[in-house]
Design a protein around this motif. Structure first.
Motif, PDB file in Angstrom:
ATOM      1  N   LYS A 134     -21.954  15.703  -3.537  1.00 39.69           N
ATOM      2  CA  LYS A 134     -21.695  16.037  -4.946  1.00 39.69           C
ATOM      3  C   LYS A 134     -20.367  15.422  -5.386  1.00 39.69           C
ATOM      4  O   LYS A 134     -20.247  14.861  -6.469  1.00 39.69           O
ATOM      5  N   ASN A 135     -19.363  15.584  -4.545  1.00 39.90           N
ATOM      6  CA  ASN A 135     -18.062  14.986  -4.821  1.00 39.90           C
ATOM      7  C   ASN A 135     -17.514  14.514  -3.486  1.00 39.90           C
ATOM      8  O   ASN A 135     -17.345  15.310  -2.576  1.00 39.90           O
ATOM      9  N   TYR A 136     -17.271  13.229  -3.375  1.00 37.99           N
ATOM     10  CA  TYR A 136     -16.736  12.731  -2.114  1.00 37.99           C
ATOM     11  C   TYR A 136     -15.204  12.797  -2.180  1.00 37.99           C
ATOM     12  O   TYR A 136     -14.668  13.898  -2.279  1.00 37.99           O
ATOM     13  N   ALA A 137     -14.497  11.680  -2.209  1.00 36.57           N
ATOM     14  CA  ALA A 137     -13.031  11.765  -2.184  1.00 36.57           C
ATOM     15  C   ALA A 137     -12.408  10.448  -2.610  1.00 36.57           C
ATOM     16  O   ALA A 137     -13.054   9.406  -2.609  1.00 36.57           O
ATOM     17  N   ALA A 138     -11.111  10.551  -2.961  1.00 32.15           N
ATOM     18  CA  ALA A 138     -10.262   9.364  -3.103  1.00 32.15           C
ATOM     19  C   ALA A 138      -9.355   9.318  -1.878  1.00 32.15           C
ATOM     20  O   ALA A 138      -9.069  10.347  -1.270  1.00 32.15           O
ATOM     21  N   PHE A 139      -8.905   8.095  -1.543  1.00 37.31           N
ATOM     22  CA  PHE A 139      -8.054   7.941  -0.359  1.00 37.31           C
ATOM     23  C   PHE A 139      -6.792   7.169  -0.719  1.00 37.31           C
ATOM     24  O   PHE A 139      -6.841   6.232  -1.532  1.00 37.31           O
ATOM     25  N   VAL A 140      -5.668   7.589  -0.112  1.00 37.07           N
ATOM     26  CA  VAL A 140      -4.420   6.829  -0.159  1.00 37.07           C
ATOM     27  C   VAL A 140      -3.886   6.774   1.273  1.00 37.07           C
ATOM     28  O   VAL A 140      -4.296   7.578   2.118  1.00 37.07           O
ATOM     29  N   ASN A 141      -2.989   5.840   1.527  1.00 43.52           N
ATOM     30  CA  ASN A 141      -2.384   5.751   2.862  1.00 43.52           C
ATOM     31  C   ASN A 141      -0.943   6.231   2.759  1.00 43.52           C
ATOM     32  O   ASN A 141      -0.088   5.539   2.202  1.00 43.52           O
ATOM     33  N   CYS A 142      -0.673   7.431   3.280  1.00 41.40           N
ATOM     34  CA  CYS A 142       0.681   8.000   3.184  1.00 41.40           C
ATOM     35  C   CYS A 142       1.615   7.465   4.272  1.00 41.40           C
ATOM     36  O   CYS A 142       2.805   7.758   4.245  1.00 41.40           O
ATOM     37  N   SER A 143       1.078   6.733   5.235  1.00 41.92           N
ATOM     38  CA  SER A 143       1.944   6.244   6.319  1.00 41.92           C
ATOM     39  C   SER A 143       2.724   5.011   5.838  1.00 41.92           C
ATOM     40  O   SER A 143       2.522   4.525   4.715  1.00 41.92           O
ATOM     41  N   ASP A 144       3.583   4.508   6.723  1.00 41.19           N
ATOM     42  CA  ASP A 144       4.393   3.343   6.345  1.00 41.19           C
ATOM     43  C   ASP A 144       3.850   2.043   6.937  1.00 41.19           C
ATOM     44  O   ASP A 144       4.559   1.044   7.022  1.00 41.19           O
ATOM     45  N   ARG A 145       2.586   2.071   7.406  1.00 42.17           N
ATOM     46  CA  ARG A 145       1.994   0.842   7.985  1.00 42.17           C
ATOM     47  C   ARG A 145       0.577   0.652   7.452  1.00 42.17           C
ATOM     48  O   ARG A 145      -0.104   1.631   7.112  1.00 42.17           O
ATOM     49  N   PRO A 146       0.104  -0.604   7.372  1.00 35.53           N
ATOM     50  CA  PRO A 146      -1.271  -0.839   6.930  1.00 35.53           C
ATOM     51  C   PRO A 146      -2.256  -0.267   7.948  1.00 35.53           C
ATOM     52  O   PRO A 146      -1.976  -0.253   9.148  1.00 35.53           O
ATOM     53  N   ILE A 147      -3.407   0.200   7.455  1.00 34.22           N
ATOM     54  CA  ILE A 147      -4.393   0.832   8.344  1.00 34.22           C
ATOM     55  C   ILE A 147      -5.764   0.202   8.114  1.00 34.22           C
ATOM     56  O   ILE A 147      -6.198   0.030   6.967  1.00 34.22           O
TER      57      ILE A 147
END
Ligand code: SF4
Ligand code: SF4
Length: 427
Positions: free
Chosen positions: A159-172
């Motif tokens: 029904k509702n999935y999510a948004a994502f951000v990267n809170c770390s200091d390195r690319p993932i």
């Protein structure tokens, strides 16, 4: 229930039913119209997205009976399949299960999503078999020569999935981005078709149940029950359909920085049987919660709504090849998760049919050859407000809108019959 599905089916049979898409209803609501249960009988809904919880069950002959006893490994275009559970190999048959997340050992960018689409396109598939005696043989097959080919969902249509951000200091590297995820919350990705998603329009599962007829990748199939990790707040479904009837344009593989993933499309009709169903149908993107998660720790750090992703944004990407500044390396071609961009003879070419409208090329091309407003997510975390630009969508609302319109037409012309559920689903 204020009216039954049988009443609605009779109205469809007598050509007096009002069948609308969820998008049409939401547009009327946005204009200030009051929609009641008397105004509409059926609302069609749809979603198209990257859906990891997918597998195919295949059964087909590869040899004469008693040629070999057991297969220990099978690969389809290099994608590993699980052999069994039925040991039919002595009959010359392979019974296989192929996970939607499986990757080819021959080509790292090719996965089961690509394989399923090529099967639906009736392309020739290379079959490689290693027997228990360590003998190997190869053959080829097309979908027409696979009598049993069904696609199953383990957890689809959130029904509702999510948004994502990267809170770390390195690319993932992650399945939630087509390239490495930028650090320090500099970019956001999201998944979910918001107001047109099937379960947003029937979150209490009043009309969607075991045995509800659906379209999966354009083929008629059925809901089996609730999906894995389904909950009242974030329900999802299991279901299946026959691959022989699927539309390749609605499926496919999607490359992520953690390997290829599988695209699936669903459409479900919602019979308007009660006030609570109409209450859900008339909710728009701004009413559909979108959790914001840190892709590094996989924890929820805030929340917003699907209005951030779909309101005042462009659902498709515009292509203006004359703006190309001829970079040494075409960043748009390199980043495209659908392999829809090719840079040849100093000019970019875009395959619109292959494009998923993810939007990533609009953020990587310095020449503005690709353009679309993707919006940003706004949320509170750690005591302050954040606004993070969206760089990638893992849902294709444009094709989902086309699909819910297709389902509307099929209901009206009688080629899709709305079914009664045989049991309710508990999430
Ligand atoms: S990234 Fe854009 S401007 Fe650069 S070569 Fe590719 S299409 Fe042209
Ligand atoms: S929007 Fe751009 S990057 Fe995304 S699939 Fe289409 S062409 Fe590829």
């Amino acid at each position: 229930m204020e009216r039954s599905i049988e009443d609605i089916r009779k109205k469809i049979g007598s050509n007096s039913a009002v069948v609308m898409t969820s998008q049409e209803i939401c547009e009327l609501v946005e204009k200030g119209e009051n929609i009641s249960i008397r105004d509409v009988d059926v609302v069609t809904t749809a979603t198209r997205a990257v859906m990891s919880g997918t597998y195919a069950v295949l059964s087909f002959p590869v040899e004469a009976p008693f040629h070999f006893k057991r297969a220990s490994q099978v690969f389809l275009n290099g994608v590993p399949a699980h052999v069994g559970p039925c040991p039919n190999e002595s009959l010359g048959m392979l019974d296989l299960i192929v996970f939607g997340t499986a990757h080819s050992h021959l080509s790292p960018g090719y996965g089961a999503g690509h394989l399923f689409r090529e099967m639906a396109e009736k392309k020739t598939i290379d079959v490689s078999v290693i027997t228990e005696g360590n003998n190997a043989f190869q053959t080829q097959v097309t979908l027409d020569a696979i009598p049993h080919a069904k696609l199953f969902a383990t957890r689809h249509t959130f029904k509702n999935y999510a948004a994502f951000v990267n809170c770390s200091d390195r690319p993932i590297g992650t399945i939630f981005h087509a390239t490495e995820f930028e650090p320090d919350m500099r970019a956001a990705t999201f998944s979910g078709c918001g107001q047109i998603n099937p379960l947003k329009n029937d979150p209490m599962l009043e009309t969607i149940g075991v045995g509800t007829r659906i379209l999966m990748n354009g083929a008629q199939g059925f809901v089996i029950g609730e999906g894995t990790r389904s909950s009242p707040a974030r329900p999802n479904l299991t279901g299946f359909a026959d691959m022989h009837d699927m539309d390749p344009a609605l499926m496919g593989g999607f490359s992520t920085s953690a390997g290829p993933e599988c695209i699936v499309s669903w459409a479900i009709p919602i019979p308007v049987v009660s006030q609570s169903v109409i209450d859900a149908i008339t909710m728009t993107d701004k009413d559909v919660p979108m959790p914001v998660m840190d892709v590094d720790r996989r924890v929820t750090i805030g929340g917003t709504t699907y209005a951030d992703g779909w309101r005042n944004t462009d659902i498709s990407v515009e292509f203006s090849p004359s703006l190309c500044i001829r970079c040494d390396e075409c960043a748009a071609e390199k980043c495209c998760p659908m392999d829809a961009i090719h840079y040849k003879d100093n000019r970019p070419v875009m395959n619109m049919r292959q494009c998923f409208n993810c939007g990533l090329c609009t953020t990587t091309c310095p020449g503005s050859v690709f353009s679309a407003e993707l919006g940003s997510i706004r949320f509170e975390a750690g005591g302050k407000m954040h606004e993070v630009p969206i760089v990638l969508r893992q849902s294709d609302r444009k094709r989902a809108l086309e699909l819910e319109e297709k389902l509307r037409q099929m209901i009206l012309d009688g080629s899709f019959r709305i079914s009664q559920m045989v049991d309710t689903i508990r999430t």
